[in-house]
Design a protein around this motif. Structure first.
Motif, short mmCIF file in Angstrom:
data_model
loop_
_atom_site.label_atom_id
_atom_site.label_comp_id
_atom_site.label_asym_id
_atom_site.label_seq_id
_atom_site.Cartn_x
_atom_site.Cartn_y
_atom_site.Cartn_z
N CYS A 466 91.49 -4.57 48.39
CA CYS A 466 90.26 -5.20 48.04
C CYS A 466 90.07 -4.90 46.72
CB CYS A 466 88.97 -4.87 48.90
SG CYS A 466 87.65 -5.71 48.48
N LEU A 467 90.30 -5.97 45.79
CA LEU A 467 89.94 -5.84 44.32
C LEU A 467 88.51 -6.03 43.75
CD1 LEU A 467 93.09 -7.58 43.10
CD2 LEU A 467 92.90 -5.06 43.47
N LYS A 468 87.88 -7.11 44.65
CA LYS A 468 86.55 -7.52 44.36
C LYS A 468 85.88 -7.80 45.91
CE LYS A 468 83.69 -10.70 41.75
NZ LYS A 468 82.97 -10.99 42.72
N ASN A 469 84.44 -7.23 45.82
CA ASN A 469 83.80 -7.70 47.16
C ASN A 469 82.91 -8.84 46.81
OD1 ASN A 469 84.11 -6.45 49.67
ND2 ASN A 469 83.78 -4.44 48.55
N GLY A 470 82.79 -9.68 47.78
CA GLY A 470 81.86 -10.90 47.68
C GLY A 470 81.46 -11.11 49.36
N ASN A 471 80.71 -12.32 49.41
CA ASN A 471 80.41 -12.40 50.81
C ASN A 471 80.48 -13.99 51.24
OD1 ASN A 471 78.20 -13.75 49.41
ND2 ASN A 471 76.69 -12.00 49.75
N LYS A 472 81.16 -14.61 50.62
CA LYS A 472 81.27 -16.11 50.93
C LYS A 472 82.51 -16.63 50.91
CE LYS A 472 76.67 -18.08 49.87
NZ LYS A 472 75.98 -19.02 49.16
N THR A 473 83.45 -16.48 49.81
CA THR A 473 84.68 -16.79 49.83
C THR A 473 85.71 -15.84 49.51
OG1 THR A 473 83.72 -19.27 49.02
CG2 THR A 473 86.15 -18.60 48.47
N ALA A 474 86.67 -15.87 50.14
CA ALA A 474 87.82 -14.83 49.90
C ALA A 474 89.17 -15.30 49.35
CB ALA A 474 88.11 -13.80 51.14
N ILE A 475 89.44 -14.82 48.40
CA ILE A 475 90.73 -15.20 47.57
C ILE A 475 91.83 -14.14 48.05
CG2 ILE A 475 92.01 -15.97 45.58
CD1 ILE A 475 88.95 -16.55 44.51
N LEU A 476 92.95 -14.63 48.49
CA LEU A 476 93.92 -13.74 48.90
C LEU A 476 95.14 -14.05 48.07
CD1 LEU A 476 94.02 -13.94 52.67
CD2 LEU A 476 92.54 -12.90 51.17
N SER A 477 95.75 -13.01 47.30
CA SER A 477 96.71 -13.23 46.46
C SER A 477 97.90 -12.30 46.53
CB SER A 477 96.19 -13.11 44.95
OG SER A 477 95.89 -11.67 44.52
N ILE A 478 99.00 -12.58 46.07
CA ILE A 478 100.18 -11.87 46.45
C ILE A 478 101.04 -11.50 44.95
CG2 ILE A 478 101.93 -13.69 47.14
CD1 ILE A 478 101.74 -10.22 48.83
N GLY A 479 101.17 -10.41 44.47
CA GLY A 479 101.99 -10.13 43.47
C GLY A 479 101.12 -10.16 41.90
N THR A 480 101.95 -10.53 41.02
CA THR A 480 101.08 -10.71 39.48
C THR A 480 100.27 -11.89 39.36
OG1 THR A 480 103.08 -11.65 38.67
CG2 THR A 480 103.23 -9.03 38.74
N ILE A 481 100.40 -12.88 40.17
CA ILE A 481 99.45 -14.08 40.13
C ILE A 481 98.25 -13.54 40.09
CG2 ILE A 481 99.52 -14.84 42.42
CD1 ILE A 481 99.92 -17.15 39.44
N ALA A 482 97.98 -12.33 40.76
CA ALA A 482 96.51 -11.72 40.96
C ALA A 482 95.94 -11.65 39.57
CB ALA A 482 96.51 -10.24 41.56
N ASN A 483 96.43 -11.55 38.52
CA ASN A 483 96.02 -11.49 37.08
C ASN A 483 95.16 -13.01 36.67
OD1 ASN A 483 96.88 -8.90 36.63
ND2 ASN A 483 98.86 -9.69 36.31
N ASN A 484 95.76 -13.85 37.13
CA ASN A 484 95.30 -15.27 36.83
C ASN A 484 93.94 -15.43 37.72
OD1 ASN A 484 97.29 -15.65 35.12
ND2 ASN A 484 98.10 -17.45 35.96
N VAL A 485 94.08 -14.96 39.02
CA VAL A 485 92.97 -15.19 40.09
C VAL A 485 91.60 -14.49 39.33
CG1 VAL A 485 92.25 -14.77 42.23
CG2 VAL A 485 94.36 -15.61 41.81
N SER A 486 92.02 -13.08 38.97
CA SER A 486 90.99 -12.28 38.46
C SER A 486 90.27 -12.94 37.34
CB SER A 486 91.36 -10.89 38.19
OG SER A 486 91.90 -10.12 39.30
N GLU A 487 91.12 -13.39 36.31
CA GLU A 487 90.74 -14.31 35.14
C GLU A 487 89.89 -15.53 35.56
OE1 GLU A 487 90.85 -13.45 31.86
OE2 GLU A 487 91.61 -11.46 32.78
N ALA A 488 90.37 -16.36 36.61
CA ALA A 488 89.73 -17.21 37.17
C ALA A 488 88.20 -16.84 37.64
CB ALA A 488 90.40 -17.78 37.99
N ILE A 489 88.03 -15.81 38.24
CA ILE A 489 86.71 -15.53 39.14
C ILE A 489 85.93 -15.21 37.99
CG2 ILE A 489 85.82 -13.88 40.49
CD1 ILE A 489 88.41 -13.71 42.01
N LYS A 490 86.36 -14.65 37.06
CA LYS A 490 85.29 -14.13 35.78
C LYS A 490 84.46 -15.27 35.17
CE LYS A 490 88.08 -10.14 34.31
NZ LYS A 490 89.09 -9.30 33.27
N THR A 491 85.19 -16.44 35.18
CA THR A 491 84.61 -17.96 34.60
C THR A 491 83.70 -18.30 35.70
OG1 THR A 491 86.44 -19.23 35.22
CG2 THR A 491 86.62 -17.68 33.16
N LEU A 492 83.61 -17.81 37.07
CA LEU A 492 82.88 -18.75 37.70
C LEU A 492 81.47 -18.64 37.81
CD1 LEU A 492 85.36 -18.29 41.09
CD2 LEU A 492 84.91 -20.25 39.47
#
Length: 586
Positions: A466-492
């Protein structure tokens, strides 16, 4: 300023209007044109410079595109492209929206067959030649141009074996420069070297003649009069023919001739001096170097470790191990099937083989992965470089199918590290004694951690994070695309609602973690830089179905199409895998 011959040539018909005596001047101009463009736009340099005379001679004498010309691999086909209607847009070569770096049947009628992987040319040209025979097109010529590294591949030998007993009007031209990307290896290379030195061997003890080919050569591939004379002679001979020519990779640019490995694809360089223009040095390390340095560190401690690569010593960075442990490092040439089963044989005798193959090239050894490794549950460690989108090489080289084609194989562990430390630790874990084979996929290019060389830690097989905890929506990633996911979450706007999990293993899945995720989050996204069809997201859907979960699951990844060439960031943006587009989807 006097007008150049090349200025008046847009296609082979224009070329054929020249006198033979003018062709050496054209060769000089064509080299200058290639050097001028590639020096600023980048691309494959040395291979195309080496076949300039051959390219001119083939289009001058043969009636292309009616006569069919197939280039093996295709990174030597820049001159071919320039002479066949693509001179004015050659500056777009390998760029997003521009012409492809390899021959493509969608791009030009002069590209008789699409290529990118090695050793396909003889089979393809033979198939075309047999088709011509069946259609009674007996005057049509079929030409395959193949290098000395590619002809040593199993597929090329299979085609030679068939062609030698066919009545096909086939001409195979061996472009012998003793190098692929790295120097050629093996007994065939040693034989060709002897043939070049001893013409008696070419006549008396000739492998190709023994396979029923009309063999001629070796001749100087930069001598246009000789090339024209011999090709003209071969035009009148029916059946399978073989011309052996000797060329210099990088011909015409001194730096490229002196350093043929680097100048295969040198990046930007000064077109006069040939000196490479240094890019700003990165603070980070390429994933291939993380692998290369780590395997040496592990080999220092474990003498059972061996390294295997099919002709990618430099590209995989297994060169580091070759330098320190040459007796435990094996470059088997362009022979992916052999590399995999060789590794299986070594594993059967208790060695620990790290078999490093680009993701797109492991496709060529799929049966061996299943039949020789996984079926026998042999602990081979597959290190799959260039996974995901690779950029300018395009559709033939994107490593986007591996998660889908590997996860269906029993016994096989499939792992994708999120970063350099994870890669380092899974390499360490794999050599401790796994009970199953493992495939480790990682991308082309740089990571983003400066101090990745930390003490080794064992990774528990089949466990996500688990890289980040929340309670409504879960994003599951595999491999280095996780970096793009983390950047995207920061802007939400409501970023606290989102959880982010790095699943790490596609096989075995962390089912304990998945149950927790599905019980907590009504909506789940999966994100991968692999094909959506059959990939990581599919296995999450299968888990949901098996366990009767009704959560909303949305899959994000590579769409069901072949992705073009271009910078990775541009390709990610186009298909919606960049941070901004991901944020809009969440």
């Amino acid at each position: 300023m006097s007008k150049k011959l090349l200025d008046n040539i847009s296609n082979p018909e224009d070329l054929r209007k020249l006198n033979p005596e003018q062709l050496p001047q054209l060769a000089k101009e064509l080299r200058e044109f290639i050097i001028d463009i590639v020096s600023t736009k980048e691309g494959h340099l040395g291979a195309s410079l080496g076949v300039v005379e051959l390219t001119i001679a083939l289009h001058y004498l043969f009636d292309t595109p009616k006569d069919l010309l197939v280039w093996d691999v295709g990174h030597q086909a820049y001159g071919h492209k320039i002479l066949t209607g693509r001179k004015d847009n050659f500056h777009t070569n390998r760029q997003f929206g521009g012409i492809a770096g390899f021959p493509s049947i969608k791009e030009s009628e002069f590209d008789a067959f699409g290529v990118g992987h090695s050793s396909t040319s003889i089979s393809a040209a033979l198939g075309m030649a047999i088709a011509s025979n069946l259609k009674k097109e007996t005057e049509k010529h079929h030409i395959a141009v193949i290098g000395d590294a590619s002809i040593a591949s199993g597929m090329a030998f299979e085609a030679l074996n068939h062609a030698g007993v066919s009545k096909a009007n086939l001409l195979i031209i061996l472009n012998d420069n003793a190098i692929g990307i790295d120097p050629s290896v093996g007994a065939v290379k040693e034989y060709l070297t002897k043939v070049k030195r001893d013409k008696k061997l070419a006549v008396q003890n000739n492998i190709i003649k023994a396979l029923n080919f009309d063999y001629s050569g070796p001749i100087d591939g930069h001598d246009l009069p000789k090339l024209l004379s011999e090709l003209e002679r071969l035009q009148s001979i029916k059946g399978p023919k073989f011309l052996h020519i000797i060329t210099t990779k990088g011909k015409g640019l001194q730096k490229a001739e002196e350093d043929q490995v680097t100048y295969h694809a040198p990046g930007k360089f000064d077109k006069i001096s040939g000196e490479r223009i240094k890019k700003e040095s990165s603070l980070f390390t390429k994933y291939q170097d993380v692998f290369g340095k780590t395997i040496v560190e592990l080999a220092d401690q474990n003498d059972k470790i061996v390294g295997i690569t099919p002709a990618m010593l430099t590209g995989s960075s297994l060169k580091f191990m070759m330098e320190k442990y040459p007796e435990r490092t094996f470059d088997v040439g362009i022979a992916e099937q052999h590399a995999v089963t060789l590794a299986a044989g070594m594993a059967r005798q208790d060695l620990i083989p790290f078999c490093n193959i680009y993701s797109t090239f492991l496709q060529r050894a799929y049966d061996q992965v299943i039949h020789d490794v996984a079926l026998q549950n042999l602990p081979v460690i597959f290190c799959m470089d260039r996974a995901g989108l690779v950029g300018e090489d395009g559709a033939t080289h994107h490593g986007v199918f591996d998660l889908a084609y590997l996860r269906c194989i029993p016994n096989l562990i499939v792992f994708a590290p999120r970063n350099e430390i994870e890669l380092r630790n899974i390499l360490f874990t794999a050599q401790l004694g796994l009970e199953h084979p493992i495939a480790i996929r990682y991308p082309r290019g740089y990571g983003n951690i400066k101090d990745w060389e930390k003490p080794f830690e064992r990774i528990e097989i089949g466990k996500g994070k688990c890289l980040k905890n929340g309670n409504k929506t879960a994003i599951l990633s595999i491999g280095t695309i996780a970096n793009n996911v983390s950047e995207a979450i920061k802007t939400l706007k409501h970023k606290d609602n989102f959880s982010h999990y790095d699943m790490r293993f596609v096989k075995p899945l962390d089912e304990k973690l998945l149950h927790q995720i599905f019980e907590k989050h009504p909506t789940i996204f999966t994100v991968e830089d692999g094909t959506i069809n059959g990939g990581f997201g599919s296995c999450i859907l299968e888990f949901a179905s098996t366990n009767n979960y009704t959560n909303k699951v949305k899959l994000i990844g590579i769409p069901d199409e072949f992705i073009e060439h271009g910078a990775i960031t541009k390709l990610q943006h186009k298909i919606g895998l960049d941070p901004k587009n991901l944020a809009n989807k969440f």
